[in-house]
Every structure is written in C-alpha cells, then in structure tokens.
Design an enzyme around this catalytic site. Structure first.
Site, short mmCIF file in Angstrom:
data_model
loop_
_atom_site.label_atom_id
_atom_site.label_comp_id
_atom_site.label_asym_id
_atom_site.label_seq_id
_atom_site.Cartn_x
_atom_site.Cartn_y
_atom_site.Cartn_z
N ASN A 26 0.82 -1.22 0.00
CA ASN A 26 0.00 0.00 0.00
C ASN A 26 0.85 1.26 0.00
O ASN A 26 0.35 2.35 -0.25
CB ASN A 26 -0.96 0.02 1.20
CG ASN A 26 -0.23 -0.10 2.54
OD1 ASN A 26 0.09 -1.21 2.94
ND2 ASN A 26 0.03 1.01 3.20
N THR A 27 2.14 1.11 0.26
CA THR A 27 3.02 2.29 0.31
C THR A 27 4.47 1.85 0.04
O THR A 27 4.74 0.66 -0.16
CB THR A 27 2.91 3.00 1.69
OG1 THR A 27 3.66 4.22 1.65
CG2 THR A 27 3.45 2.15 2.83
N ILE A 29 8.31 0.96 -0.94
CA ILE A 29 8.96 0.18 -2.00
C ILE A 29 7.98 -0.84 -2.60
O ILE A 29 7.96 -1.06 -3.80
CB ILE A 29 10.18 -0.56 -1.41
CG1 ILE A 29 11.16 0.42 -0.76
CG2 ILE A 29 10.91 -1.36 -2.48
CD1 ILE A 29 12.20 -0.25 0.13
N TYR A 182 15.75 -5.19 15.07
CA TYR A 182 15.47 -5.03 13.63
C TYR A 182 16.54 -5.76 12.81
O TYR A 182 16.22 -6.54 11.92
CB TYR A 182 15.43 -3.54 13.25
CG TYR A 182 15.22 -3.32 11.76
CD1 TYR A 182 13.98 -3.60 11.16
CD2 TYR A 182 16.24 -2.85 10.94
CE1 TYR A 182 13.77 -3.41 9.81
CE2 TYR A 182 16.05 -2.65 9.57
CZ TYR A 182 14.81 -2.94 9.02
OH TYR A 182 14.61 -2.77 7.66
N1 LIG Z 1 13.43 2.07 3.59
C1 LIG Z 1 14.63 1.59 3.77
O1 LIG Z 1 15.63 2.35 3.87
C2 LIG Z 1 14.87 0.11 3.86
C3 LIG Z 1 16.18 -0.35 4.01
C4 LIG Z 1 16.40 -1.71 4.12
C5 LIG Z 1 15.32 -2.59 4.07
N2 LIG Z 1 14.05 -2.11 3.93
C6 LIG Z 1 12.94 -3.09 3.90
O2 LIG Z 1 12.11 -2.83 2.81
C7 LIG Z 1 10.77 -3.29 3.08
C8 LIG Z 1 9.77 -2.23 2.67
O3 LIG Z 1 9.99 -1.08 3.48
P1 LIG Z 1 9.60 0.40 3.05
O4 LIG Z 1 10.84 1.19 3.14
O5 LIG Z 1 8.80 0.41 1.81
O6 LIG Z 1 8.72 0.79 4.34
P2 LIG Z 1 7.25 1.41 4.48
O7 LIG Z 1 7.06 2.55 3.55
O8 LIG Z 1 7.10 1.66 5.94
O9 LIG Z 1 6.31 0.20 4.04
C9 LIG Z 1 6.19 -0.94 4.87
C10 LIG Z 1 4.94 -1.71 4.50
O10 LIG Z 1 4.82 -2.83 5.40
C11 LIG Z 1 3.48 -2.86 5.88
N3 LIG Z 1 3.33 -3.51 7.17
C12 LIG Z 1 3.96 -3.24 8.35
N4 LIG Z 1 3.47 -4.02 9.32
C13 LIG Z 1 2.50 -4.81 8.76
C14 LIG Z 1 1.60 -5.78 9.25
N5 LIG Z 1 1.56 -6.13 10.55
N6 LIG Z 1 0.75 -6.38 8.39
C15 LIG Z 1 0.74 -6.03 7.08
N7 LIG Z 1 1.55 -5.09 6.55
C16 LIG Z 1 2.41 -4.48 7.39
C17 LIG Z 1 3.11 -1.37 5.99
O11 LIG Z 1 1.70 -1.26 6.12
P3 LIG Z 1 1.05 0.04 6.88
O12 LIG Z 1 1.14 1.17 5.91
O13 LIG Z 1 -0.33 -0.40 7.18
O14 LIG Z 1 1.87 0.27 8.12
C18 LIG Z 1 3.66 -0.89 4.66
O15 LIG Z 1 2.77 -1.22 3.63
C19 LIG Z 1 10.76 -3.63 4.57
O16 LIG Z 1 10.84 -5.04 4.74
C20 LIG Z 1 12.02 -2.99 5.12
O17 LIG Z 1 12.55 -3.65 6.24
C21 LIG Z 1 13.80 -0.79 3.81
#
Ligand SMILES: NC(=O)c1ccc[n+]([C@@H]2O[C@H](COP(=O)([O-])OP(=O)(O)OC[C@H]3O[C@@H](n4cnc5c(N)ncnc54)[C@H](OP(=O)(O)O)[C@@H]3O)[C@@H](O)[C@H]2O)c1
Length: 313
Positions: A26-27, A29, A182
């Site tokens: 939904n948001t 990556i 984490y």
């Molecule tokens: N951003 C970075 O710098 C970075 C770096 C390394 C790794 N990552 C990894 O990349 C992935 C995507 O992260 P992002 O940066 O796109 O973060 P984000 O914008 O916070 O997106 C995270 C997504 O996970 C969902 N989520 C969290 N808890 C959940 C639950 N209990 N049930 C269902 N959905 C859930 C969130 O839903 P809601 O909107 O409802 O909360 C959101 O859709 C993650 O696994 C993260 O660890 C990111």
C-alpha cells in the site's frame, strides 16, 4: 545512489499470465513494485493490513497502468490466524501463484507483542512471512517457474555485534533493543532464504527461485518509529542521501521478474543495489544458524497455531 544500475523498469519483462502477491504494497517500495509489475500486465494482489490504504493503492495503480487485474486482499502480519485466513482465501480463489514478494516490514518500533505473543518486529518481519510462505509453497511449486523474494536489509550486519541464539528470549521485554532486534529479524530473512533454497534443492525442486535483498537506504515511511522532531540532519538524509522508492524497488524487482534469475540459476542469494550480488555477514550465512532458526520457527508455529502441520518442505 553511488552504485551502477544493473536493472531498471525497462528491463521488467512482459508478465502477462503471472500472478503476484506483494505484502505491504500500500506504500513505500512495495507499492512501486506493484505499480511497475502491473504496468507489465502482472495480476497483482496488494496484501495489506489496512483496507483503506490498500484500496487507495489499488485505485492508483489501476488508473496509472490501465491494468484491471489489481486487487486488495487483507493481510495482517501481526496475527497468525489472519495470515492463515489470507492464504486460505487466496488458494480458494486462485490456482496459481508465480511471485511471492515478502516485502512488508516494520523497523525499530517500541517493544510490543503480536496477537500471538511474539515480539512485533520478529513477528512481522520473519515469523508471519515464514508461515505465509509455507502455506503458499505447494502452489508456488505447482506454478513453477516461480519466485520468492524476502526483503532483508543491510541492517542485518548488526548481528555481527548482537548475535542471539534461538531461545525464548527473542520475544522478551527485558533487554529489548529496537535497533538490534530489527537487524536480527533482517538476518532471519537471509537465513530463511538460504535454508529454504537448500531444502528445495535437496527435494529436487528446481523451479522455485528464492532470494533476498537489501533495497538500499530508501526514503519511505519505514522510519516512522524513529524519534521526532525531524532535525536538519533528518532532512539532509531524506532529501539528499536516501534513494527514492523507485530506485529502492529495483533490486527486488530484478529478483522477482528478471529472466536472468532463471538463466543464471540465482537461488538462495542476497542482492544489493542495484541488482548486484551482495555480501551477507557470517552470522546470516551460518548453516547452523539457518537450521536453528528453521527449527525454532517450526516449534513456535506448532505452539501458536493449533492445527499447524509443519513445514511444507
Ligand atoms: N526504507 C529503507 O531504507 C529500507 C532499508 C532496508 C530494508 N528495507 C525493507 O524494505 C521493506 C519495505 O519497506 P519500506 O521502506 O517500503 O517501508 P514502508 O514505507 O514503511 O512500508 C512498509 C509496509 O509494510 C506494511 N506492514 C507493516 N506491518 C505490517 C503488518 N503487521 N501487516 C501487514 N503489513 C504491514 C506497511 O503497512 P502500513 O502502511 O499499514 O503500516 C507498509 O505497507 C521492509 O521489509 C524494510 O525492512 C527498507
């Protein structure tokens, strides 16, 4: 942002006839992955906990791509019962699954427990995705060639200083450190990937490609639990150092869609920006740790899910 690009959106092949589940799309990556795969005619399941946010993403993706085969299905990773219900609903509705993108994640949240009494980061980032994958594995095998991508992080390197063994302390409040937890859960993503790839190979199942990645340091909503107020440094970080969600999506899009994954037989690997083979730390590469994590997760699921039959592999 300093790395060369081995992959970009123009290299995503035509995905007509393919079905993908993207958790947390939904948001961030995940949403970019859903959008770009939908643009190449993939049928997409936006698997999110919030119906409102999930449906908004579906509407946006459909209108940007003209692809009508994009739908929301509710998935709350903080409840194993809800994960089970999602998998049952999916398998009742679809007889194929080609891409499972285990993308959802939570970072550095305050201490808390899932509905099943499992620490929130461990529950969301590892246990729920493990359980989801186990339930969908027979369908992924049947639909092969298929892909599983587990989204990890360079944060896993923190296990070079904090290296828990697999005991019940994983969910304890005492000693909880949000940053180290984490990193540990992101090491779990790598260990799960490696152990699953090993088990598939041992069973002679050669048409499921399971890999994991670090997407980059990305400006997204992931930092929502990092303390406010936003400082000058935060602003420099988000606006000048972190990469966009578009660039952050490339490495996992490569593993999920590129024909190279099959032609080069990429399995059980850890990739980094942009679509390059990466170096995971010794803790995450330890075969013993991977086997212990597998056994620990199986034991936990058998305790928490009354009718859990054990891993499908
Ligand atoms: N951003 C970075 O710098 C970075 C770096 C390394 C790794 N990552 C990894 O990349 C992935 C995507 O992260 P992002 O940066 O796109 O973060 P984000 O914008 O916070 O997106 C995270 C997504 O996970 C969902 N989520 C969290 N808890 C959940 C639950 N209990 N049930 C269902 N959905 C859930 C969130 O839903 P809601 O909107 O409802 O909360 C959101 O859709 C993650 O696994 C993260 O660890 C990111």
């Amino acid at each position: 942002m300093f790395f060369s690009k081995n992959f970009d959106f123009s290299k995503i092949p035509d995905l007509t006839g393919k079905i993908a589940i993207i958790t947390g799309s939904n948001t961030g990556i995940g949403k970019v992955c859903a959008l770009e795969m939908a643009r190449q005619n993939c049928q997409i399941i936006v698997a999110s906990r919030s119906e409102e946010k999930g449906q908004a993403a579906v509407t946006e993706i459909k209108s940007a791509t003209g692809n009508d085969k994009v739908e929301f299905m509710k998935l709350d990773l903080l409840s194993l019962e809800a994960v089970k219900a999602f998998a049952e609903e999916f398998t009742a509705k679809f007889d194929k699954l080609h891409i499972l993108l285990n993308n959802a994640g939570v970072m550095m949240c305050p201490y808390g427990l899932s509905k099943d009494g499992i620490e929130i980061q461990f529950a969301t980032n590892h246990v729920a995705h493990y359980y989801l994958t186990m339930q969908l594995l027979p369908l992924l095998i049947k639909s092969g060639p298929s892909r599983i991508v587990n989204v990890s992080s360079m944060g896993h390197h923190s296990t070079s200083v904090y290296a828990p063994n697999f005991t019940d302390k994983i969910s304890e409040k005492k000693g909880y450190n949000a940053t180290l937890q984490y990193g540990f859960t992101k090491a779990c993503n790598i260990m799960f990937t490696r152990e699953l790839a090993k088990r598939l190979e041992a069973q002679g199942i050669d048409n499921v490609y399971v890999n994991c990645n670090h997407p980059g340091v990305v400006s997204s909503e992931l930092s929502r639990h990092i303390a406010s107020p936003k400082s000058f440094l935060d602003s420099v970080y988000n606006n000048y150092l972190a990469i966009t969600t578009e660039n952050g999506s490339l490495t996992q899009l490569y593993l999920a869609t590129s024909p190279e994954v099959e032609s080069k037989q990429i399995k059980g690997q850890y990739y980094v920006p942009y679509a390059a083979s990466g170096w995971a730390n010794p803790y995450s590469r330890s075969e013993k740790n991977a086997a212990d994590l597998w056994e620990y997760t199986e034991k936990l699921l058998k305790e928490k899910v009354p009718d859990y039959q054990g891993a499908a592999i």
